[in-house]
Design an enzyme around this catalytic site. Structure first.
Site, PDB file in Angstrom:
ATOM      1  N   ASP A  23       0.842  -1.191   0.000  1.00 26.98           N
ATOM      2  CA  ASP A  23       0.000   0.000   0.000  1.00 26.98           C
ATOM      3  C   ASP A  23       0.879   1.243   0.000  1.00 26.98           C
ATOM      4  O   ASP A  23       2.064   1.178  -0.324  1.00 26.98           O
ATOM      5  CB  ASP A  23      -0.920  -0.024   1.234  1.00 26.98           C
ATOM      6  CG  ASP A  23      -2.302   0.523   0.938  1.00 26.98           C
ATOM      7  OD1 ASP A  23      -2.409   1.742   0.698  1.00 26.98           O
ATOM      8  OD2 ASP A  23      -3.269  -0.253   0.938  1.00 26.98           O
ATOM      9  N   HIS A  52      -4.444   5.281   4.005  1.00 25.31           N
ATOM     10  CA  HIS A  52      -5.214   4.191   3.412  1.00 25.31           C
ATOM     11  C   HIS A  52      -4.659   2.837   3.851  1.00 25.31           C
ATOM     12  O   HIS A  52      -5.404   1.919   4.218  1.00 25.31           O
ATOM     13  CB  HIS A  52      -5.156   4.339   1.895  1.00 25.31           C
ATOM     14  CG  HIS A  52      -5.871   3.303   1.107  1.00 25.31           C
ATOM     15  ND1 HIS A  52      -5.321   2.074   0.813  1.00 25.31           N
ATOM     16  CD2 HIS A  52      -7.089   3.308   0.521  1.00 25.31           C
ATOM     17  CE1 HIS A  52      -6.165   1.374   0.087  1.00 25.31           C
ATOM     18  NE2 HIS A  52      -7.252   2.096  -0.105  1.00 25.31           N
ATOM     19  N   SER A 111     -11.044  -1.466  -1.981  1.00 25.47           N
ATOM     20  CA  SER A 111      -9.861  -1.416  -1.120  1.00 25.47           C
ATOM     21  C   SER A 111     -10.180  -1.888   0.286  1.00 25.47           C
ATOM     22  O   SER A 111      -9.305  -2.377   0.999  1.00 25.47           O
ATOM     23  CB  SER A 111      -9.315   0.011  -1.043  1.00 25.47           C
ATOM     24  OG  SER A 111      -8.586   0.346  -2.180  1.00 25.47           O
TER      25      SER A 111
END
Length: 497
Positions: A174, A210, A439
């Site tokens: 990520d 994220h 995601s």
């Protein structure tokens, strides 16, 4: 001319909203148009794909003798047969293809990722408890009352049978991570950075990591505070393959997959994706006013060669026992009919592609179905492997005010995935919030696979796929369908095999 901008993280950005938990009179604290940071100029990268069994030393020596501008040898991976170089010279690929042991040369395209379409921060810091009480008797973490995704994948049923991911290792590929967040810090066993000029620690201006939200969904601690992961006893290998602004070369994804496999990851979660075009386009190397370094990227040559390169990495990982999970993407594309492009790594060999589903109106009626295909999810009978909870919404948005788990907010927000990932760098305060996208679906699936590795330490990706197929719930059209693939991931049934 403009650089071809390939998507990376799994949601088209429309707007980022950062808010506090609210009453009827509360207002959104900040609303900002989600514009990506401009791509920093650097010389174009290329991946040299060696012929089977070729020694890379000879190829690298030949490459260094080519008369091309600003040539830099960046790395060579003998096990994958890949060499990464940089040069702005558009004549390089044709010259490199003349080297006897070179099979092909691919442009190392840069992926420009995008944050989830809607992201919401609460004003609840990580070190404080919610006023609400968990509705889950097997998880005493107060905010688990907001985590309907746990119920969606039947995590409590797996926990009741004694499976919580102990012994499993999950790599998260990520952007940057909040390494000191107490919800995941004790579970982090290794980190790696593939982005030059940055560190694994997140320092982005958005205030939303994220990768941390994804990692928390997988393995947030079961420690009587905050949230809990689907596999709270699994260990995390955090691999930074995108920079804090959201960009990264395709080679970074390949490096991350290889690193995960080499370092013993049982599962590798990739909540990211690049849309590789099925057409020819021109790459201007980040210098639109200088046509001398333009390079025509041909689909039948360059793009297909890039697919060969990533397939080498995914096949390597699969053969070395690492199960690969990837987000399907969030443009609502039907990949049974879409011919303009395809999303990678979800479409790569050996990768399990995860679509998203979730409830509508859960904040008002917690008994509503959790399995509506998300409005944004990509789909396709030949593209989707399984479905998992990633959040949902519909228009018009339901902005009535409700209270769930001690938090008062707009009703539609509760249909998103709640977890960690928010950070105020100035005050060093961590907080919780919601996000939506494939995601968020992918880490639910990765965590369920981690539960399987916790039960069967010697299991392999082929057996994992067999168990998932037998244990998933057949929602949607009977049999394999475009939105759920082989079915909805079910942890309780999976650990029963």
């Amino acid at each position: 001319m403009k650089r071809n901008r390939l998507l990376a993280l799994a949601f088209p950005i429309m707007m980022l909203m950062t808010v506090a938990s609210c009453t009827k009179d509360d207002k959104i604290l900040r609303v900002r148009d989600g514009v990506l940071n401009p791509q920093k100029h650097q010389d174009r990268g290329f991946l040299i794909i060696a012929k089977e069994g070729a020694k890379l030393e000879g190829i690298t020596e030949s490459l260094s003798k080519l008369r091309v501008k600003n040539f830099k040898l960046k790395s060579a991976n003998q096990e994958l047969g890949l060499i990464r170089v940089q040069t702005p010279d558009p004549t390089f690929p044709e010259k490199a293809r003349q080297i006897p042991d070179v099979q092909s040369v691919a442009v190392d395209v840069v992926l420009n990722w995008r944050l989830p379409e809607k992201t919401f921060r609460t004003n609840r810091p990580v070190d404080k408890l919610a006023n609400g009480k968990s509705s889950n008797p097997l998880a005493t973490n107060p905010f688990s009352a907001l985590q309907w995704g746990l119920q969606s994948v039947k995590a409590p049923q797996a926990w009741a049978k004694g499976y919580r991911g102990r012994g499993a290792k999950v790599a998260v590929l990520d952007g940057g991570f909040l390494l000191e967040n107490p919800e995941i810090k004790p579970n982090i066993i290794r980190t790696k950075n593939f982005i030059e000029g940055e560190e694994v620690q997140y320092h982005g201006i958005e205030g939303f990591s994220h990768g941390t939200h994804v990692a928390g969904t997988i393995a947030a601690l079961d420690d009587n505070t905050g949230v809990v992961g689907v596999a709270p006893e699994a260990k995390l290998i955090l691999v930074k393959v995108l920079d804090d602004a959201g960009s990264g070369p395709f080679s970074g994804i390949i490096d991350g997959i290889f690193y995960a496999a080499k370092n013993g990851a049982d599962v590798a979660n990739m909540s990211l994706g690049g849309e590789l075009p099925r057409k020819t386009y021109t790459d201007d190397n980040g210098t639109p006013d200088d046509p001398s370094d333009d390079y025509v990227v041909q689909y039948d040559r360059d793009v297909k060669d890039l697919i060969i390169a990533i397939n080498r990495a995914t096949i390597y990982a699969t053969l070395h026992g690492t199960t690969l999970i990837a987000a399907a993407g969030n443009d609502a594309y039907d990949y049974d009919t879409e011919k303009r492009f395809i999303t990678y790594p979800a479409a790569a060999l050996g990768v399990i592609s995860i679509s998203s589903n979730g409830p509508l109106g859960w904040g008002i009626n917690p008994d509503t179905t959790l399995y509506r295909p998300s409005i944004f999810t990509n789909y396709g009978k030949n593209f989707i492997s399984y479905g998992a909870p990633g959040g949902n919404y519909d228009f018009p948005l339901n902005t009535s005010i409700v209270t769930v788990g001690g938090i008062t907010y707009y009703e539609y927000v509760f249909n998103f995935i709640f977890n960690i990932g928010f950070w105020d760098e100035a005050t060093n305060e961590y907080s919780y919030g919601w996000s939506a996208g494939t995601s968020m679906a992918a880490p639910h699936a990765s965590a369920v696979v981690a539960l399987l590795y916790g039960k069967y330490p010697k299991i392999n990706p082929i057996l994992v796929e067999l168990i998932l197929r037998k244990s998933s719930n057949d929602y949607g059209a009977p049999g394999r369908d475009p939105f759920f693939g082989n079915g909805q991931i079910n942890a309780g049934k999976a650990v029963s095999y």
